[in-house]
Design an enzyme around this catalytic site. Structure first.
Site, mmCIF file in Angstrom:
data_model
loop_
_atom_site.group_PDB
_atom_site.id
_atom_site.type_symbol
_atom_site.label_atom_id
_atom_site.label_comp_id
_atom_site.label_asym_id
_atom_site.label_seq_id
_atom_site.Cartn_x
_atom_site.Cartn_y
_atom_site.Cartn_z
ATOM 1 N NE ARG A 138 -3.639 2.577 2.187
ATOM 2 C CZ ARG A 138 -4.509 2.802 3.336
ATOM 3 N NH1 ARG A 138 -5.024 1.766 4.142
ATOM 4 N NH2 ARG A 138 -5.326 3.826 2.887
ATOM 5 C CG ASN A 177 -11.073 -1.151 -0.420
ATOM 6 O OD1 ASN A 177 -12.146 -0.731 -0.797
ATOM 7 N ND2 ASN A 177 -10.952 -0.411 0.700
ATOM 8 C CB CYS A 208 -18.170 -0.031 -0.196
ATOM 9 S SG CYS A 208 -17.129 0.939 0.225
ATOM 10 C CG ASP A 209 -16.591 0.726 5.534
ATOM 11 O OD1 ASP A 209 -16.284 0.942 4.660
ATOM 12 O OD2 ASP A 209 -16.161 0.439 6.580
ATOM 13 C CG HIS A 257 -14.372 4.301 -2.688
ATOM 14 N ND1 HIS A 257 -13.155 3.828 -2.394
ATOM 15 C CD2 HIS A 257 -15.394 3.802 -1.717
ATOM 16 C CE1 HIS A 257 -13.219 3.259 -1.292
ATOM 17 N NE2 HIS A 257 -14.331 2.967 -0.767
ATOM 18 N NE ARG A 285 -5.973 6.417 5.967
ATOM 19 C CZ ARG A 285 -6.235 6.406 7.321
ATOM 20 N NH1 ARG A 285 -5.656 7.472 8.079
ATOM 21 N NH2 ARG A 285 -7.295 5.614 7.821
ATOM 22 C CE1 TYR A 289 -11.285 6.519 -0.962
ATOM 23 C CE2 TYR A 289 -13.643 6.560 0.265
ATOM 24 C CZ TYR A 289 -12.206 6.103 0.233
ATOM 25 O OH TYR A 289 -11.672 5.519 1.283
#
Length: 444
Positions: free
Chosen positions: A94, A148, A170-171, A201, A287, A267
């Site tokens: 990531r 994701n 998706c939350d 998103h 992030r 997003y």
């Protein structure tokens, strides 16, 4: 409602696993469980989470049989539901998704732009593998996938496993609905009735009402126009909101200006204001670093603490309240409740002027046969244009994966609104191919 369920959480070593377990234990009255398993292909990472979860389950629900395993057969045999939240390449990859694009003044982000595509190409194989394990060992089970980047994963499922019992969810909209409820002074997002459409998103709320049918849009829009989704103005912002999220909530007011008839998903800032995002990004501390130094340390530290003390009494681990939608979904499938939920489904005419094969995120009624999409009708030119561009990016990325085509991935990068030109797309792609050589299929 007598049936006791058996569940496997795939990605058992995730920092989100303890809060999912606590949330499941908190909902046993409506969703009884007889067996809970954790499955992860990294047993070392999972063991710390698993030992803590085992103590929690012994204390709160000793009747539940608990298993933690890295064996697909042990993990997927005799289960009703697979709850999947895997991260292929973990935070180490990531970090590369976020930092490599920033070298080219392109935003690096977990689900959007080049970082999202890089993560997507890593995730497809893992998610498909889990579907195959489920179908081999528990052919009647449902997979609830919230791994994701959900849009690329959902498109890959549609293309590679079209008949599998998988729902992609998706939350993020749940979190936004929680915020909307607070803005209008309601207890919970469950007091709202919403209409929404888009891609994952990448969507817009077109209607928000309370249960009595009162229109809440004017009040919410007026708040968002001034404050975005930031709750400081009503003193409700969470103390542990990371700086990057506070910025994201603030940015919603600028996204909202583009279409004041709707309420945007936060997003969208990455697509509509990519330069602004690059300006404020710290190329050395993204992030991923925030999560590694924050959530990762906090959750693993707390799990070690529980193991050391041999009890979860006084733990700071919290119930994943926003994750209750997973139980709602499982209940809807088990008990045929026809609950209305946002799910990623093949469009098939639900949005009447949009690609029939696109995986769109829209309200569906969920029953024992899965998700039945509600009709959205035609959408405006602005949203349609943005969505057509983005759905093409996602389809090209999945085609690049299935065909091993570097050309198609180059096209996907060049088409993304987050990358300013094809020349940059090309350089960025070459560097990400190198960074992902252990994870991506070979591209020709």
């Amino acid at each position: 409602m007598g049936k006791q369920h058996s569940i496997v959480i795939a990605g058992g070593g995730s920092t989100y696993t303890p809060e999912i377990v606590l949330m499941l234990l908190d909902n046993l009255d409506k969703f009884p469980i007889r067996q809970l398993k954790l499955y992860d292909n990294d047993p070392e990472r999972q063991s710390i989470i698993a030992k803590a979860c085992e103590i929690i389950i012994k204390e709160q629900a000793p009747h539940i049989e608990f298993v933690a395993t890295d064996s697909p057969e042990a993990g997927f045999t005799d289960v009703d539901f697979v709850m999947a939240h895997i991260r292929v390449g973990k935070y180490e990859m990531r970090e590369k998704d976020e930092k490599v694009p920033l070298k080219y003044n392109v935003i690096g982000q977990e689900t959007c732009g080049p970082g999202g595509m890089a993560y997507g190409l890593r995730s497809i194989k893992g998610v498909v593998e889990i579907i195959d394990y489920m179908e081999m060992y528990s052919p009647n089970a449902w997979m609830l996938n919230y791994s994701n980047p959900a849009s690329i994963v959902a498109e890959a499922c549609r293309k590679l496993r079209p008949d599998s019992k998988v729902l992609n969810i998706c939350d993020h909209p749940i979190g936004l609905e929680d915020r909307m409820a607070k803005i209008v002074g309601l207890e919970s997002r469950k007091d709202l009735s919403i209409r929404y459409y888009g891609l994952n998103h990448f969507g817009w709320y077109t209607d928000v009402q309370d249960k009595n049918g009162n229109d809440l849009m004017p009040q919410i829009k007026s708040y968002i126009g001034e404050n975005g989704f930031n709750l400081n103005a009503i003193g409700k912002e969470s103390r542990n909101s990371d700086p990057s999220w506070i910025h994201t909530y603030d940015m919603a007011k600028f996204v909202y200006e583009l279409d004041p008839d709707t309420i945007p998903n936060t997003y969208l800032k990455y697509y509509l204001f990519p330069n602004k995002e690059v300006e404020i990004a710290d190329a050395n501390y993204t992030r991923a670093n925030e999560v590694i130094d924050g959530r990762e340390k906090r959750v693993f530290g707390e799990c070690r603490n529980i193991i050391e003390k041999g009890t979860s009494k006084g733990t700071t681990l919290e119930i994943g309240a926003h994750a209750t939608y997973i139980v709602d979904l499982a209940c809807a499938l088990s008990y045929n409740t026809h609950e209305r939920m946002l799910i990623m489904v093949e469009n098939n005419g639900a949005i009447s002027n949009f690609d029939a094969t696109a995986m769109v995120e829209i309200p569906c009624l969920v029953g024992s046969k899965g998700a039945e999409p509600l009709s959205i009708g035609p959408i405006p030119t602005f949203q349609k244009g943005l969505m057509e561009q983005q759905v093409a990016v996602e389809k090209l990325a999945v085609e690049a994966y299935t065909e091993g085509s570097k050309q198609k991935l180059y096209q996907a990068f060049a088409l993304s609104k987050t990358i300013p030109g094809a020349d940059i797309a090309k350089k960025l792609l070459d560097e990400l191919i190198e960074a992902n050589k252990d994870y991506w299929p070979t591209l020709h």
